[in-house]
Design an enzyme around this catalytic site. Structure first.
Site, PDB file in Angstrom:
ATOM      1  N   ASP A 155      48.643  -7.597   5.273  1.00 61.72           N
ATOM      2  CA  ASP A 155      49.841  -8.615   4.906  1.00 61.72           C
ATOM      3  C   ASP A 155      49.464 -10.071   5.347  1.00 61.72           C
ATOM      4  O   ASP A 155      48.509 -10.493   6.152  1.00 61.72           O
ATOM      5  CB  ASP A 155      51.000  -8.321   5.620  1.00 61.72           C
ATOM      6  CG  ASP A 155      50.919  -8.018   7.240  1.00 61.72           C
ATOM      7  OD1 ASP A 155      49.788  -7.734   7.610  1.00 61.72           O
ATOM      8  OD2 ASP A 155      51.579  -8.853   7.990  1.00 61.72           O
TER       9      ASP A 155
ATOM     10  N   GLU B  71      50.937  -6.707  10.786  1.00 66.47           N
ATOM     11  CA  GLU B  71      50.434  -7.413  11.617  1.00 66.47           C
ATOM     12  C   GLU B  71      50.985  -8.878  11.764  1.00 66.47           C
ATOM     13  O   GLU B  71      51.196  -9.331  13.183  1.00 66.47           O
ATOM     14  CB  GLU B  71      48.878  -7.443  11.641  1.00 66.47           C
ATOM     15  CG  GLU B  71      48.068  -7.819  12.974  1.00 66.47           C
ATOM     16  CD  GLU B  71      47.865  -9.691  12.994  1.00 66.47           C
ATOM     17  OE1 GLU B  71      47.484 -10.062  14.098  1.00 66.47           O
ATOM     18  OE2 GLU B  71      48.302 -10.138  12.114  1.00 66.47           O
TER      19      GLU B  71
END
EC number: 3.4.17.11
Length: 376
Positions: free
Chosen positions: A85, A146
């Site tokens: 991400d 994250e």
């Protein structure tokens, strides 16, 4: 096996990495993150890995676990942990186009941390092409969340780390060509102010503005920052109509400290801000937290191994603890030897000027290959 002899090619690596970077994958767009994970899964399947897809939860994308063929597969080995991400919304590629300028290559998420993820796979690929069997089996875990504190996959990361002897995290390398052997503790908070509505034109004085209270608290939170513990508010939402006194305002705050005790005190100070005054309430609730990771003997032995490999490749490899959390916080705090910051060099992460230093793809690829080839 000398990693200096492996035929890493930065131009070929850039060509493969471009497809990853141009597949935008912001955390909050689960479909976009899953498309990125699909690309990585396909690349690793071609490399011979056994791919497992783990469904996402809490609105996030899924997880990919890839196990590469090995005589000792199933035994404790090496875990490479990375996130797919990014902080960049879909469409950023139009503002931050893929472009090469000398030794710099730009693109959303190229530095944090698709470049590091990609060079890790290239290291595995190069060792396989050389018909070299690593002493330990290798597992790659790519996750989707994250950048928002890993709320949905911390349990998976910790469980997978516990099944392995070492954890390598290809987050961006340090500016001095160093690696990360510890990380500061981080806590997130949700903020909510609740006031009393009124017509902003006709009956302004009858209202109690939640936005005003949020603004007051933001200044108070910023003023709490010390060298030991920092505080910042990074997200604010409030109001719906300009002619209405705002009833609600929400926000998100972040606190970071080098020592867990300092963070614990910071958490207490934040939670103590909750209360009601002048008919306006302010509520602070705790969000996800990353524990402090302080290097232990196992991590330092792993670092010394990496430093020796770097030296054989003609490079110094300093180390330090770093601010800005990563999933290495979790594995390092568990006491599992963890080396972080093994990814590319570059700068300006989380901005529209994010770039990598192209030469670091090969340099860090060789370092990763050397680790994979010698850890036992």
């Amino acid at each position: 096996m000398n990693p200096a002899n492996l035929p890493f090619d930065s131009e070929a690596m850039l060509q493969g990495l471009r497809g990853w970077v141009e597949c935008e994958s912001p955390t909050w767009d689960a479909g976009a993150v899953n498309r990125m994970l699909d690309i990585a899964a396909r690349d690793m399947a071609i490399m011979g890995a056994t791919i497992e897809r783990i469904a996402g939860r809490q609105g996030f994308g899924g997880v990919i676990r890839a196990r590469f063929p090995h005589p000792k597969q199933g035994e404790p080995g090496i875990l490479i942990a990375g996130h797919m991400d990014t902080v960049h919304p879909v469409g950023t590629i139009e503002k931050l186009k893929w472009r090469r300028e000398g030794n710099r290559c730009y693109g959303p998420g190229i530095y944090d941390m698709k470049g590091g993820n990609y060079l890790s796979l290239e290291a595995i690929r190069q060792l396989a092409r050389a018909s070299f069997t690593t002493p330990l089996p290798i597992t790659v875990l790519f996750t989707p969340d994250e950048e928002v504190g890993t709320p949905s996959t911390r349990d998976i990361i910790e469980a997978e780390a516990a099944r392995n002897k070492y954890v390598l995290v290809p987050e961006p390398g340090r500016a001095d060509n160093g690696v990360t052997t510890g990380r500061y503790a981080i806590a997130r908070f949700n903020l909510e102010a609740t006031g009393r509505p009124s017509h902003a034109g006709a009956t302004l004085s009858a209202g109690r503005s939640a936005i005003r209270e949020m603004a007051r608290q933001i200044l108070a939170i910023d003023a709490m920052t010390t060298e030991d513990c920092t505080f910042s508010v990074g997200v604010v939402h409030g109001g719906q109509w300009v002619n209405c006194v705002a009833t609600t305002a929400t926000g998100e705050a972040l606190s970071m400290a080098k020592r867990q005790a300092d963070l614990d005190r910071g958490v207490e100070r934040m939670l103590a801000l909750s209360g009601t005054a002048n008919d306006v309430s302010f509520k602070v609730t705790r969000g996800v937290t990353r524990p402090v990771w302080e290097p232990d003997a196992g991590t330092m032995a792993l670092y010394e191994k990496a430093r020796g490999i770097a030296k054989s490749l003609g490079a110094e490899l300093p180390h330090a603890s770093s601010g800005g959390g990563s999933d290495g916080n979790f594995t390092g705090a568990m006491g599992i030897p963890t080396l972080d910051g093994l990814g590319v060099r570059g700068a300006n992460g989380h901005t529209l000027e994010e770039y990598i230093e192209v030469e670091s793809l090969v340099e860090r690829g060789r370092l990763m290959a050397g680790l994979l080839a010698t850890l036992e």
